[in-house]
Structures are given as C-alpha cells and as structure tokens.
Design an enzyme around this catalytic site. Structure first.
Site, short mmCIF file in Angstrom:
data_model
loop_
_atom_site.label_atom_id
_atom_site.label_comp_id
_atom_site.label_asym_id
_atom_site.label_seq_id
_atom_site.Cartn_x
_atom_site.Cartn_y
_atom_site.Cartn_z
N GLY A 14 -4.16 -2.31 4.39
CA GLY A 14 -4.96 -3.77 4.58
C GLY A 14 -6.64 -3.57 4.03
N GLU A 15 -7.68 -2.19 4.22
CA GLU A 15 -8.24 -2.51 4.63
C GLU A 15 -8.92 -2.05 2.35
OE1 GLU A 15 -9.83 -3.85 6.77
OE2 GLU A 15 -8.91 -3.21 8.47
N ILE A 60 -1.81 -11.04 11.02
CA ILE A 60 -2.73 -12.17 11.36
C ILE A 60 -2.64 -12.66 9.34
CG2 ILE A 60 -4.16 -10.93 12.56
CD1 ILE A 60 -5.25 -9.35 10.19
N GLY A 61 -1.38 -11.54 9.32
CA GLY A 61 -1.18 -12.51 7.74
C GLY A 61 -0.88 -11.61 7.25
N THR A 114 5.13 -8.20 0.22
CA THR A 114 4.02 -8.22 1.28
C THR A 114 3.37 -7.23 1.01
OG1 THR A 114 4.80 -7.03 2.76
CG2 THR A 114 5.30 -9.20 2.46
N ILE A 142 5.42 2.35 0.81
CA ILE A 142 5.05 1.22 0.70
C ILE A 142 6.75 0.61 1.32
CG2 ILE A 142 4.71 -1.34 -0.35
CD1 ILE A 142 2.65 0.92 -0.67
N ASN A 146 7.14 -2.73 2.00
CA ASN A 146 7.29 -3.78 1.58
C ASN A 146 6.83 -4.04 0.86
OD1 ASN A 146 7.76 -6.21 0.80
ND2 ASN A 146 8.77 -7.85 2.54
N LYS A 166 0.19 5.31 5.82
CA LYS A 166 -0.89 5.46 6.24
C LYS A 166 -1.86 4.55 5.95
CE LYS A 166 -2.25 8.38 2.19
NZ LYS A 166 -2.22 9.11 1.62
N GLY A 167 -1.99 3.07 5.46
CA GLY A 167 -1.78 1.86 5.70
C GLY A 167 -2.89 1.04 4.43
#
Lengths: 328, 760
Positions: free
Chosen positions: B726-727, B478-479, B656, B651, B653, B723-724
């Site tokens: 986006g949020e 989604i981006g 991004t 990380i 990238n 670990k993520g």
C-alpha cells in the site's frame, strides 16, 4: 440552506413577474451553481422560480445567425451539428467547461450568469464585497492566484468563470432578454460588467429580466479557431487563464479578420479588440502572434499570487493563435 | 492410477474481488447507510475563528427549529468519564498528546473546531438548525504558517523523553559531513498540506443499546483501536463496545485516529437516547479528520566525482497541532536507502493552530522521498551521471542504518524491469533534449521503501456442515481487497475452491487483528488465516478418526461436503485400510460431525512475528519511472507514461495488488501536480474547501499505469513471503515526476505541487 418557496410557471410572463415583483426571488434553471451557493448560504433566495418548463430550449439555425435558446443544455449546444459547423469555437469552449455530468444539467443562460468561484465569495465568514457589500475584499490581500489582472477595482478582484462566455464575447453574440418592461437585446460584451463600486452586480440585467436566447452571427470563423484553456489538471477545473481565438486567413496566410478574448483575467469575459486589430493584415506567424499578445497585455496588473498570469496570458494567446492558424 | 488434478493455486492469481458485486450494485453497506429504528441525525457547527474562547453561544433558535431534539455545546454536554481517548496505530509511531475532546471547554484550538452538534429527526432539519446557532468569541492571535514558525520548531516530546526514540537526531559517521564533500548540494523542499479525501465521507452511527453498551457503525481502519478509544473514554469494558466497519470507502490513513465527530455522535446519542447518524461534509473533511502535514525539508548531499555518496544530512520540520504531537518517518528512507558513511537526520515539529495531522498514504516516507529522491537526481546532474547509474553506484546490499542483512531486497530487479518498460534508454541527460512540437518530453525516476511491518493477528475458521468455511477477523478492508486476498490464502491452504470460503471482517467482535495501516494487513492477517486453516484441517484429521490418522494436513482437502485424503501420485495410503486401488479416502463432514457430536469444526489461531526482526531488516521496495510532457508556453504538465515496479514479496493477488499500485501512482500524480490545501493565514481558514479548489487527478490526468512485480517471496517476514504494497505504491512517485519535469525543462521545482505558474 435557508427555507424557500418554489414555483414552476409554464408561461414566460408569469416567471418574469414572479421575480420582478419579489426582490428575494430568483430564477433557477440547471441549478448547477445556484444550488451550491444556497447550500453554503452565499445566496439565500426566499423564492425559486423554476424556468425549466418554459419553451426556451430550441437551437434555431436562422439565415445569418444561430439563435440558441437560454434553456438549451451546454452538452446539447456543444454537440449540435449547426453549432459545430457554423460556430466551432463555441463548441470548443463549451466542452472545455466543467464535466460531462454538469454540461448535461447546465443551461446556456445559466452558464453566462454563473457567479465567480472566488473562495472569499464562497465562504460566508470571510469578507467579500460581492456577497456582502461593505465587508471588504478578502482576495485583495489574500490568496489571489485565481484573480483578475484587468478591470478590477479595490472593491473586487474576482473573475468571471465561464468558458462559454469567452467564446460568445469573441463571436459578437447578442443576448435576447425579456423583462417587465418588454424585450431588449444586449451585445454580449455589455452583459457582464466590471466591479467598480458595485461588485455585487455581475451583469447589466435589470430585476426580473430573463435571458431567453443568445444570437451568434455567422462569420468567417468556421475553421481557424481554438479555445485554449490552461488549468491545474487535464479536465474539470476552472481556468487559470483561457483564450478564445478565431482567425480568417487568405490563401497567402494573411489574417483577414481576427477575434480574441480571454477568460480568467477579469470580472467579465475579456475581449481583446486592440490585439485583434494588431493581427489584421499581418501574416499568421508566431512573430505576429507575439506582437498581438504584447498589445493584449497592456494595462495588466498583478497581485501577490497571480503575477504568473502576466506571462501565462501572452503565452496562451500565442498558443491559441498558433493552434487556430494550423487548424485544418 | 487414477489421479485427480490438483486444485488450481489461488495465491498469485488475479482473482476478482469477493465483494465486487456488492460494491458495484450498492448492496455493500457503509457506515452512513445503516438504518436503525428511531434514527436521528446530527450536524456539527464549527468555529469560525481559529484561536480563542467561546464567550457566548446562542442555541435558542436552533432548539426551536422543527424536528430538533437537542443542541449540545460545552455548556450542556455530559462529560465522558475519561476525556482523553488515545489515537494510536500499532504499526506506526504513536501520536502523542490528547486528541480533541469535543464540547469539553470553551477553548478554540483551530478553525472549524466543532462547538456544537444539532440533533434532529432528519438530516435536513438538523442542517437547517445548525445554521441558526450563533456564537461569540474572544479571539486570540493564531499561527497557521509553518515557515513563520520554523524558529519555534522543537524535538518531539517522545524523543526528548527517550533517547532511543526513532524521532531523535540520527548520526552515522561525521555530523554534516556533506559540507566538506568534493561535489555537494544543499536544497530545500516543501510539501504543502494535502488532504486524504477518500470518496466516502467520514461517517458514524452511534447507538447506545443499553446505558453501558455502545455499538458504533463507524468509518475506521481499526475496529479494535476505535473500540479501545471509546471504551476508555466512557469507562466501559471493551467487550461492551462493538465497532462495525464492514465496508470502508477508502481512507488513505484518515481513519487511523479517533476524531471529534465520533465523540460528538456518541455524546449526542447519549443525550437523545436514540441512535445518531453523523456524516461530515466535504468541507469538514478538510478541517477535522487529519491531513498530510505541510513539511519543510533541507537536504545536503556530497559525493566523490565518481559518484559515491560521502555524506547526507536531511532535516525536516513537520506541522502538528497544539494539542497533539503527530510524528511520522519522514527521514527513514534517507538513513537506509543508499550507502553513505556519514548520515545526519534531524526531525522537528512546529505546533500550529490547526487540527491534528494524521498519516496519509505513504505517510512521512512519501514526504521524505520527495526530498531524497529529488536530491539524488540533482546530484546525478552535478556528477553528469545517469540518475539510475548513480543509484546503482550507491546501492546497499545490507542495511547501513541497522547493520543487518535485508530479509530480501530485489530493488535492482525493479530498476531493470522499470527502466526497460519506460524506455529509459530514450532519456537524454541534457534537459530539454526531447520534444514533440511545443511539448517538452522528460524522464525521471524515484525510489520508495517502507518497512515490512507485521503485527499479531488472530483468525477464526469454521467448517460448516454444508462444506463451506467461514473465516472471521476484526481487521478492516479500506479498499485493497483484504477479504479477497485472505480467501485466496485460505483456498490454497485448505485445498478448496474460493467460492466455498467466506471471509468476514470489519467487526470488533471478531478475533483480534491489526489496524489496516502501514502496509501490514496481509503480512499479519495472512499468516493467521493460513495457520487457522491448517489448524482446522488438523482438527478434522483427528476427528475423522483412524482412516486419517497417518495423514498429514497438507494431504487433506475438502470436496463436495466430504473430507478427502488424497491417494495421489505417491500412493502412500496405508495398506491396512485396503485402498490401494482407490483414489482417495472420503468421509463426509456430517459423518465426522455426527460421530463427534459437534455442529461444526472450528479453530482460532493467533499468528505473530517472532525474532526475525532482530536478525533482518525487512522492507518493501519500489521504483517509479515517469515520462512527462510539459508545454513550453502554458506550463501544463501531463504524465504520459508511468511505470511502477515493486519488490513486495509474494503477490497474493496480481489484480488487487496491481490495483493498489495504480491507485498509489495516481495519488502520486496528485501529490506532484495538483494537491494543495491552502490556508489564508489572516483568518486561519482554508480557502480550498471543496473539489473545485482542491484538485485530485481526474482520469485524463492519469496515463495507463504499468505495474510490474518482482514477486519473489521473502522467507523471513512470514510463511507466505509477503512484504506489503500500500505505501510503496505512492512513495517515490512525486519525485519521479518532478525529476522528469526537470529532465524536460531544466526547471527544478522543489515546492509541490508543480502547477503551470511554476513552469512558465
């Protein structure tokens, strides 16, 4: 969107006649406001008379005044050397409006005739006396944080959204109009009207009358000017409230002449002549500005959600005058 | 010995997006852009009342309008066999209830609820005809104001049914212990309704390729979730429904659910028996595809005079609809972020006559962090302590909620990185101390955390005869740049250049994967990509025969159409094949394939979490530092500097990932300073219906956001160490700004957004 006819005359008289003889016809220039209103069914013209082929784009630097053609683009005017030199307040106000893309489409005539951004006017399921006389004013008891504190009526509390018009009313501009009965001039302060019992009528233009130009007389306001626009983000938003300020100062920092007008507070750009008089002859100090701001706010009355304007108004006047006075 | 250089490591590199060119040139096809033969166009008609019943609907004029093929209402709509699709996201608690089924009955549940869909041979004709539909209603009194309905707030049904459900009241130590604390505060906070508003409008093209075969080109974050929902609705085997979402132009959560317009397009396609394209208007994006729910919160906190928290009570009431119970983890951060022997949380819902909410970036955690992190700042002031020092005094070295060790936690490192970069030492504790002319300057911080969720995912890998590798997975992008990150992971695993790899996604026919949501994609699909690539190498090693029989997968690379076993520094190649002086063994793919009678070599591998979640508490962490300027006369706030630091594991990238952090920070500026969807409760209708009224930040509102990553792998979440991101990019940004505004002005704004009217 309703279905409509579209004509694009090349002669001014043909354009005027097309609108004058058809009550359902309307002029279209940049279309940055009208097209939105048509998409939402707020305005449903049966005929669009496109005036973009009329020769009304010139900016003439005449002795004593600038004559700006009604079809001059907002961006063109804001960037014009003569405008920037002789009427910098106008350039500032234009650049405070909308976005670069919109300023590249919107015309000077269209800018002054743009309609209120009141949410109730925009939603055809809501009551609105301006859109549909007799249905009531949705904003009066509604979410009225953007609404008027001066000159409203119980029929309408909407505000005029243009930034450019706030500068033009401060600068004593004159609107040149051509209509079925000939040409006439309207002092800018008399172009827009207060809502009274006829909020559906934004201006004093007669049916078929076409704005051809606006004249801005030369004055001493070439240096100490500022357009202060307070909005909810840094750019591309309508004003919560705005102030156009222009000062003429002598070598002792005494105010020889002043112009002051507010946007976002009334159904028309709101010239503050009493506050201007309160400035003249006084030193350009924060105390002087504060006194003028107090004068300016006399008679202001707020609704449930816009009481902040009673404080934001004087604060913004002070800020605009401070910035104008210190402009080098 | 003639050594070849090792291929450049791709994981961590700031590689450009693999689809950047397609996106910026317009070659990327979004769901509204598919052109199918015989295409038709649908426009929805919405209810103009908020609650009640449709007593009549006149469609005659619309039906007679030029080009109209069908006008579908509850009076003539075919009924799908199962009217109850389920909207679920595997990485989050479920939404309970029945998503709205369009044209199923005469009941009106919210304003702008679709009451008809007009299908025509062009979009303009459909829109014109939609304006001709006339409806009559029997209105009923509606409720759209949360605070007026706070007394009717209830424990979510799922929690009532299951005492172990996370939405139940939580208690550690004594109940409401803060009330008896030495230093205490009690504050109420409000987050208004915010709307996702991705740039791409919600759109779907529905095509019944046969009476029992449905293809959807749909804006969704989960091709499989969408497939499951509509297969169930139409009682079809899942394999008969194909969902394609190759490109998604942003979503922020609003494509995590199956919505009324999707059902309407599918129904319409059934009726006209042609493909139907339906795209929402920006106005409709407010009303029927979810939003961040208006949430009231109360936070009580107590501390010892030397700054140890002794009690926290955090209560919230979130808004939901009358037909679904949407819940989110508003109170999660409060339970685990800081040491406190006593913690109480109480989560409630208020059902209003508005469409259902849905997770919006950061979701509940971002809402909750506004209250918690504002209260942390308030308490620091009560204690006369630097808010950073106050947080350090209450730092947790293990999860106080679950009593487990963290898998990894480098939040202290984030604090240090961020404090240095913002210039925290310039900050004065006393509000209003710093100024530049009429601009008051302040500094604030806010902390964020989000679970390092991982789900099962499968990736298929194929080595093609031309030496390129094709990877496929049903996940979406989604981006954030999923395809790019996966290409990097595959490049490193295979030892080949990224330009030899193609990662295809966004198609329900591809191997299964999680929905893109809850920061779980790289955690889940990353390991599957890695394992599929390893399996592919292993297969090649076997197929290559004797020459490779002793090699390990990691010693094998692919170069120039050949499978290469390196004879690198250690010179470990077996003597018997006589290659002591050769740099490597090479066998061409075509030879391998021919020898084995195969067209290509492929491996499909599922990767899923093991028992690590039982042993460890796994979270990403972030801290955001803001410098703001507040005009003392006009009340305007400008964020002049924003530094976001994250402990998000490896990380993949830098570019991004940094881009995600910056996007989250800008979203946080919107949340803090301007986003506010307002309803006029008399009508139950939004008065903010477009981008003129609903403000999101423009470029001029956003400073150059500085991003720093700790970039330490988490060895427990997965083998990649991710670990993520986006949020956590947005969680904690809004309170950082609100706290900075307090530091600048001494004004504590507890109801977002912080608009000029609140500061003058």
């Amino acid at each position: 969107m309703n279905q409509f006819q579209y004509v694009r005359p090349t002669k001014q008289q043909a354009a005027i006649e097309a609108v004058a003889k058809d009550a359902t016809a309307t002029f279209i220039a940049g279309g940055t406001n009208l097209v939105d209103l048509m998409k939402r069914g707020v305005m449903t013209p049966q005929k669009l008379v496109d005036i973009n082929r009329l020769p009304l784009t010139r900016i003439d630097a005449d002795p004593g005044k600038l004559r700006i053609g009604a079809l001059a683009l907002n961006s063109t005017v804001a960037d014009d050397k003569q405008v920037r030199a002789r009427q910098p307040l106008l350039a500032l106000a234009l650049n405070a409006g909308a976005s670069a893309q919109l300023r590249n489409m919107a015309t000077v005539g269209g800018n002054m005739l743009q309609r209120t951004r009141c949410s109730y006017f925009y939603d055809t399921t809501m009551p609105c006396n301006k859109r549909e006389p007799g249905t009531g004013c949705g904003a009066l008891e509604g979410i009225n944080r953007m609404h008027a504190i001066f000159g409203f009526s119980d029929k309408c509390i909407a505000v005029h959204p243009s930034d450019m018009s706030v500068a033009l009313v401060a600068l004593d501009a004159t609107v040149q109009v051509s209509g079925p009965k000939g040409n006439r001039s309207i002092p800018f302060a008399e172009l827009h009207r207060l809502p009274g019992d006829m909020p559906q009528k934004d201006t004093t233009l007669e049916p078929g009358e076409l704005i051809t130009a606006v004249d801005v007389p030369d004055g001493p306001f070439t240096k100490h000017v500022h357009y202060q626009k307070v909005r909810e983000r840094a750019s591309y938003a309508f004003a919560l409230l705005s102030v156009a300020a222009a000062l003429d100062l002598d070598s002792n920092n005494i105010i020889k002449a002043a112009r002051l007008a507010m946007g976002g507070v009334a159904h028309k750009p709101w010239r503050l002549t009493a506050a201007e008089q309160a400035l003249v002859g006084k030193p350009a100090t924060e105390e002087t500005f504060r006194q003028a701001a107090t004068v300016a706010m006399q008679g202001a009355k707020a609704f449930k959600h816009n009481a902040y304007k009673l404080q934001l108004g004087p604060n913004t006047i002070i800020q605009a005058l401070k910035t104008a006075a210190s402009a080098a | 010995m003639n050594e070849q250089p090792k291929p450049k490591k791709q994981i961590g590199a700031p590689m450009n997006r693999v689809d950047a060119r397609q996106k910026v040139t317009g070659a990327a096809t979004y769901s509204a852009e598919y052109q199918l033969p015989n295409m038709t166009y649908a426009v929805l008609v919405g209810s103009t009342v908020t609650k009640g019943r449709l007593t009549g609907i006149d469609t005659k004029a619309a039906e007679r309008a030029p080009g109209v093929l069908a006008v579908i209402t509850h009076l003539n709509a075919p009924k799908p066999p199962s009217p109850k699709p389920e909207g679920k996201d595997p990485s989050q608690p479920q939404t309970q209830g029945n998503p709205l089924q369009v044209f199923n009955d005469d009941k009106i549940r919210f304003n702008d609820q679709p009451i008809a869909v007009v299908v025509a041979d062009s979009w303009e004709r459909a829109r014109y005809a939609a304006g001709l539909v006339q409806a009559q209603y029997a209105k009923e009194a509606h409720q759209t104001n949360l605070e007026a309905n706070a007394d009717k707030a209830f424990l979510p049904t799922a929690a009532k049914k299951n005492p172990k459900h996370p939405m139940n009241d939580y208690q550690r130590g004594q109940v409401d212990a803060y009330k008896t604390g030495a230093v205490k505060l009690e504050s109420e906070y409000v987050i208004p309704t915010e709307v996702h508003h991705p740039m791409e409008l919600q759109a779907i093209t529905a095509h019944w390729e046969a009476p029992d075969r449905l293809t959807l080109y749909d804006k969704t974050q989960g091709t499989l979730a969408t497939r499951r929902d509509f297969a169930k609705q139409w009682n079809l085997p899942e394999e008969n429904v194909k969902v394609i979402a190759t490109y998604v132009g942003g979503a922020f959560g609003n494509a995590l659910h199956s919505w009324p317009h999707e059902s309407a397009a599918i129904l319409a396609a059934k009726v006209v028996n042609r493909p139907v394209k339906l795209m929402l208007t920006r106005e409709q994006m407010f009303t029927m595809v979810g939003y961040r729910p208006y949430t009231w919160q109360k936070l009580g906190m107590s501390a010892t005079p030397d700054g140890k928290i002794t009690g926290i009570t955090h209560e919230s009431i979130g808004q939901t609809s009358t037909y679904e119970e949407f819940t989110e983890a508003t109170l999660a951060q409060t339970r685990m972020m800081y040491q406190s022997p006593n913690v109480t949380t109480r989560y409630r819902l208020a059902a209003l006559d508005i469409g259902s909410p849905i997770w919006m970036r950061g979701p509940g955690e971002a809402t909750g962090a506004f209250a918690l992190e504002s209260a942390m700042d308030e308490m620091a002031y009560l204690l006369n302590l630097d808010p950073l020092e106050f947080r350090l005094r209450n730092y947790t070295d293990e999860d106080p909620e679950k009593n487990k060790p963290w898998s990894t936690k480098f939040l202290k490192e984030c604090y240090k990185l961020g404090a240095d970069r913002i210039g925290w030492s310039k900050r004065q504790l006393k509000p209003g101390s710093l100024r530049d002319g009429d601009w008051l300057i302040g500094y604030g911080m806010g902390v964020g955390t989000f679970g390092a969720h991982r789900g099962a995912a499968t990736v298929g890998a194929q080595l093609l005869p031309n030496g390129t590798v094709l990877l496929q997975c049903a996940t979406t992008d989604i981006g954030p740049g999923t395809g790019t990150a996966m290409t990097q992971i595959a490049a490193d695993t295979l030892g080949i250049s990224p330009d030899k790899i193609k990662f295809e996604l966004g198609n329900s026919s591809f191997p299964k994967a999680v929905t893109q949501g809850g920061s779980s994609t790289v955690n889940s699909v990353g390991p599957a990509t890695q394992e599929a690539c390893l399996a592919l190498k292993d297969k090649l090693r076997t197929l290559a025969g004797a020459a490779f029989s002793t090699a390990k997968a990691e010693d094998i690379t692919f170069e120039g159409g050949q499978t290469v076993m390196r004879n690198d520094a250690n010179g470990k190649l077996p003597l018997q094949i006589g290659l002591r002086n050769n740099p490597s063994v090479k066998v061409s793919y075509s030879d391998i394939l021919r020898q084995n009678g195969q067209q290509n070599v492929s491996a499909t591998v599922e990767a899923k979490p093991g028992g690590e979640g039982q042993k460890y508490s796994m979270y990403s962490f972030s801290v955001h530092f803001a410098e703001v300027r507040v005009h003392q006369l006009t009340g305007e706030v400008r964020v002049s500097k924003l530094v976001s630091c994250a402990d998000a594991g490896t990380i993949v990238n830098e570019k991004t990932a940094g881009n995600q952090m910056k996007g989250g920070a800008v979203g946080g500026i919107g949340m803090a300073l301007m986003e506010h969807a307002r309803i006029d409760d008399r009508f139950g209708r939004y008065v903010t219906k477009d981008f003129a009224d609903y403000h999101v930040p423009v470029h001029a509102d956003s400073p150059a956001v500085e991003v720093a990553f700790v970039n330490q792998p988490d060895p427990h979440v997965n083998a990649l160490g991710t670990k993520g991101i986006g949020e956590i990019a947005i969680i904690g940004v809004a309170p950082a700004i609100a706290n900075a505004v307090f530091n600048a002005t001494g004004k504590r704004i507890r109801e977002l957004p912080i608009t000029p009217d609140k500061l003058i």
